[in-house]
Design an enzyme around this catalytic site. Structure first.
Site, PDB file in Angstrom:
ATOM      1  N   MET A 278      -3.333  -8.197   0.475  1.00 58.23           N
ATOM      2  CA  MET A 278      -3.158  -7.942   1.984  1.00 58.23           C
ATOM      3  C   MET A 278      -4.348  -7.235   2.561  1.00 58.23           C
ATOM      4  SD  MET A 278      -0.462  -6.812   4.610  1.00 58.23           S
ATOM      5  CE  MET A 278      -0.452  -7.439   6.137  1.00 58.23           C
ATOM      6  N   CYS A 279      -5.009  -7.867   3.458  1.00 62.36           N
ATOM      7  CA  CYS A 279      -6.324  -7.295   4.095  1.00 62.36           C
ATOM      8  C   CYS A 279      -5.884  -6.121   5.186  1.00 62.36           C
ATOM      9  CB  CYS A 279      -7.310  -8.060   4.473  1.00 62.36           C
ATOM     10  SG  CYS A 279      -8.786  -7.970   3.708  1.00 62.36           S
ATOM     11  N   LEU A 280      -6.059  -5.040   4.868  1.00 64.04           N
ATOM     12  CA  LEU A 280      -5.721  -3.974   5.762  1.00 64.04           C
ATOM     13  C   LEU A 280      -6.974  -2.907   5.775  1.00 64.04           C
ATOM     14  CD1 LEU A 280      -2.080  -2.929   5.307  1.00 64.04           C
ATOM     15  CD2 LEU A 280      -2.854  -4.363   7.282  1.00 64.04           C
TER      16      LEU A 280
END
Lengths: 579, 152
Positions: free
Chosen positions: B88-90
């Site tokens: 996930m891109c956070l």
């Protein structure tokens, strides 16, 4: 080794029995003595004990056979009566080389044996045919002695063969040069020109066995070329190293004067050395009393005016710590100017909690100074020394909270590497259009990011936009946290204190230059890798205060081994990134 | 170690006061660096009703390095990679954005917020992001289908 040439000359030398040294073989003036360079070159029959590269030299002699031997008769037509025999040469002190006709195998074996006994250094045979034709090769049946080549092994000297005429000539000349100095051709003249009459004048043979010169000329040529190349490479490398050294020194100077910020430019990930750490203030939380403080320049004011500010700080702290669970951020004192000049008093960024271990600091009072000892960084953030010291020393020179450098201005690491110089020059080379480049970099980064992210989450490109999303989400998240997703996010103004200031600052810096720049500045197509490199670096440094990973480690990871070697030899090269 | 103490502290806090829709436990009893999170799909999102299994790996250098967060449950979302990694891109989880004061609980809240409101502009799955922007209905349907298929 095969013989490449045979040289015969006349030499004069003293008898070692009365001369002090034996290494005084001198060529007799060639105009009044015999010398020859017979061609073709001798054929090598045996190479036993012939050292490549060093010539075989010695005095020419005819190895005697036992007096009644039948071979003597067979040899008689070829061997003059006065030929130089072993007895005509000094007993010891000089190498000798035998020469004899290649008669029957039996006679040859006898000659070989004789030469072995008389210490021949080499043996030269000639065919008894009085022919000028070159002798057959060494594998020709002419040279078979019917003992299975055993003779080549058991005789401790190399054996060569020359044409018959040459051999006859040698023996003939040898017979002329076998007596006293006065008896040899031009003997009278020789004594007049200073040759000691007691000396020997004999034929001297020099057999070149090649070695270096035996190499085929192509190889010699290649070796020469290789040598020249190596020389050029060495010189270039040396001059590059010298140049690079000067650049390192220059970079160090410019870092020291503050012209270059290594960390901000992403040139080097710095850490804080222990001695710098020791200089950072360490004091009891709340009391402001220094715990262990080496003298620094700025503590001049720290001694006297501590009383009033301390109490002020305490009052603030006591309220903040007591009310901590409900409001995590203490009341920020409105005006920090009063205490700014004094390093030992709670700064405006005073926090109740160590951001690393999340433990609360325990304030000490003047009466019972048992409070937490805290380390204050130059940015006024405070931490437990045990939490932050190791981090600063081993991992990063940046404050974990605000990412400001904890190093003093102009600090330069002890080691300035060539890679740092290279990166710095790279940055500098791009500076004229750096701004444009950065913008386009951001844009290009966003375009490329969709594909890049998947493969490389650490990619630098396009990271700026990223934070904008979470910043909204964080607000939404706060709302979600209190149970309702529809509630409007709390105003950013309420978020102050340790998270608030830094986060808000970052949000601002991050959200404003968002995707509006679609203008793709015209880029010269040259040097794409260099441009790409600078773009990534520029994107990486834009909008945040630190490089994402240690550029050294990163470069070491990306650089293939051959390139590292190349850079070791030519430190100036390899500026652009491969791949 | 400071990191251990900090992780224990966070674990304690998160267990006494878990973030909404999240259940946290250690994947292995003896490894406090590996957290298992089960997150309910947020209300009013296509993920509602789903249970998403998220693994959090806390690096040795935590809290100086960010935790690594992966979706173990397949999810149709523009910000989560559609492969077996489920990355996930956070923003806050990137090495250069991460700050030690950030806590896991903040990360989890952020994850939930991104589930509730996908960020198509920061997508890792361009196709899904595109669908999210242009054909929201189809996106919702697929997302719900995936929830039914994988996240029960």
């Amino acid at each position: 080794m095969s013989a490449t040439s045979l040289r015969v000359l006349t030499a004069e030398f003293p008898d070692p029995q009365w001369a002090s040294s034996t290494d005084t073989i001198q060529q007799v003036n060639s105009s009044i003595s015999y010398w020859a360079l017979p061609s073709p070159a001798p054929v090598t029959l045996s190479t036993t004990n012939a050292n490549p590269g060093s010539d075989l030299t010695g005095l020419l002699y005819y190895p005697d056979l036992p007096p009644n031997d039948a071979c003597n008769d067979a040899a008689a037509p070829y061997v003059p009566k006065n030929v130089t025999r072993r007895s005509n040469l000094p007993v010891a002190g000089y190498d000798v080389i035998a020469v004899a006709p290649w008669l029957s195998p039996d006679c040859v074996q006898k000659y070989l044996r004789s030469a072995r006994r008389t210490g021949g250094r080499a043996f030269i045979f000639f065919l008894p045919d009085n022919s000028t034709m070159p002798v057959p090769g060494s594998d020709d049946p002419t040279w078979a002695l019917g003992d299975g080549e055993n003779w080549k092994r058991e005789n401790p000297y190399p054996v060569y063969a020359i044409p018959g005429t040459t051999g006859n000539e040698l023996l003939y000349q040898s017979s002329l040069y076998s007596g006293n100095v006065t008896d040899v051709p031009h003997g009278q003249l020789l004594t007049e020109t200073g040759v000691d009459p007691r000396n020997y004048v004999r034929l001297f043979v020099d057999i070149s066995t090649g070695g270096g010169t035996a190499l085929p000329s192509l190889w010699v040529f290649l070796l020469v070329v290789l040598g020249i190349l190596l020389g050029i490479i060495g010189c270039t490398s040396l001059s590059m190293h010298i140049l690079q050294r000067r650049r390192r020194i220059a970079l160090r100077r410019r870092v020291a004067t503050g012209e270059v910020d290594l960390e901000a430019l992403g040139i080097k990930r710095l850490t804080v050395p222990q001695e710098v750490l020791d200089k950072m203030p360490l004091y009891t939380y709340g009391s402001g009393a220094p715990v262990a403080h080496p003298s620094t320049a700025r503590d001049g004011a720290a001694t006297t005016p501590s009383e009033p500010t301390t109490t002020l700080a305490e009052s603030k702290l006591s309220t903040s710590t007591s009310s901590r669970p409900s409001s995590p951020f203490p009341n920020i004192r409105p005006t920090p100017t009063l205490i700014r000049g004094n390093s030992y008093h709670p700064s405006p960024l005073q926090q109740p909690t160590c951001a690393i271990c999340l433990d609360d600091f325990v304030p000490g009072t003047p009466d019972s100074p048992t409070g937490t000892i805290v380390r204050e960084l130059p940015c006024h953030h405070i931490f437990h020394p045990e939490c932050v010291d190791a981090f600063l020393r081993d991992s990063s020179s940046l404050c974990p909270m605000c990412k400001k450098s904890a190093l003093p201005k102009g600090y330069c690491p002890r080691v300035v590497t060539n890679a740092m110089v290279r990166r710095e020059r790279m940055m500098r080379g791009l500076q004229p259009d750096a701004a444009g480049d950065v913008e386009s970099g951001a844009t290009a980064g966003e375009e490329g990011v969709q594909t890049r992210r998947r493969s490389m989450m650490m990619s630098w490109g396009g990271q700026r936009r990223f934070f904008s999303a979470p910043s909204q989400e964080m607000q939404a998240m706060d709302a979600a946290g209190s149970g309702s997703t529809t509630r409007p996010p709390p105003p950013a103004a309420t978020r102050t204190g340790m998270f608030g200031t830094s986060l808000a600052r970052e949000r601002r810096s991050v959200t404003q230059p968002l995707p509006t720049q679609q203008s793709q500045p015209v880029q010269p197509p040259s040097n794409p890798s260099r441009r790409e490199w600078a773009r990534e670096r520029a994107v990486a440094m834009l909008g945040r205060d630190r490089a994402p990973v240690d550029p050294d480690a990163e470069e070491a990871m990306r650089t293939p081994r051959w390139r590292k070697v190349l850079q070791g030899v030519f430190p100036n090269m390899g500026g652009g990134r491969a791949s | 170690m400071a990191a251990n103490k900090r992780i224990m502290k966070e674990l304690g806090e998160i267990n006494t006061n878990p973030p909404p829709g999240c259940a946290i436990r250690l994947a292995k009893e003896d490894d406090i660096n590996l957290w298992d999170v089960t997150m309910d799909g947020p209300q009013d999102s296509p993920y509602t009703g789903g249970k998403f299994h998220i693994q959090i790996v806390l690096p040795k250098e935590y809290p100086f390095k960010p935790p690594v967060l992966t979706f173990r449950t397949k999810i149709y979302h523009p910000n989560v990679t559609n492969d077996d990694k489920g990355a996930m891109c956070l923003g806050m989880l990137r090495a250069d954005e991460w700050k030690p004061p950030n806590k896991i609980v903040d990360v989890l809240k952020l994850v939930r917020a991104v589930l509730a409101a996908p960020q198509p502009d920061d997508a890792v799955e361009a196709g899904i992001a595109n669908e999210f922007k242009t054909d929201r209905k189809a996106f919702d349907k697929t997302a719900q289908d995936w929830v039914k298929k994988y996240a029960k």
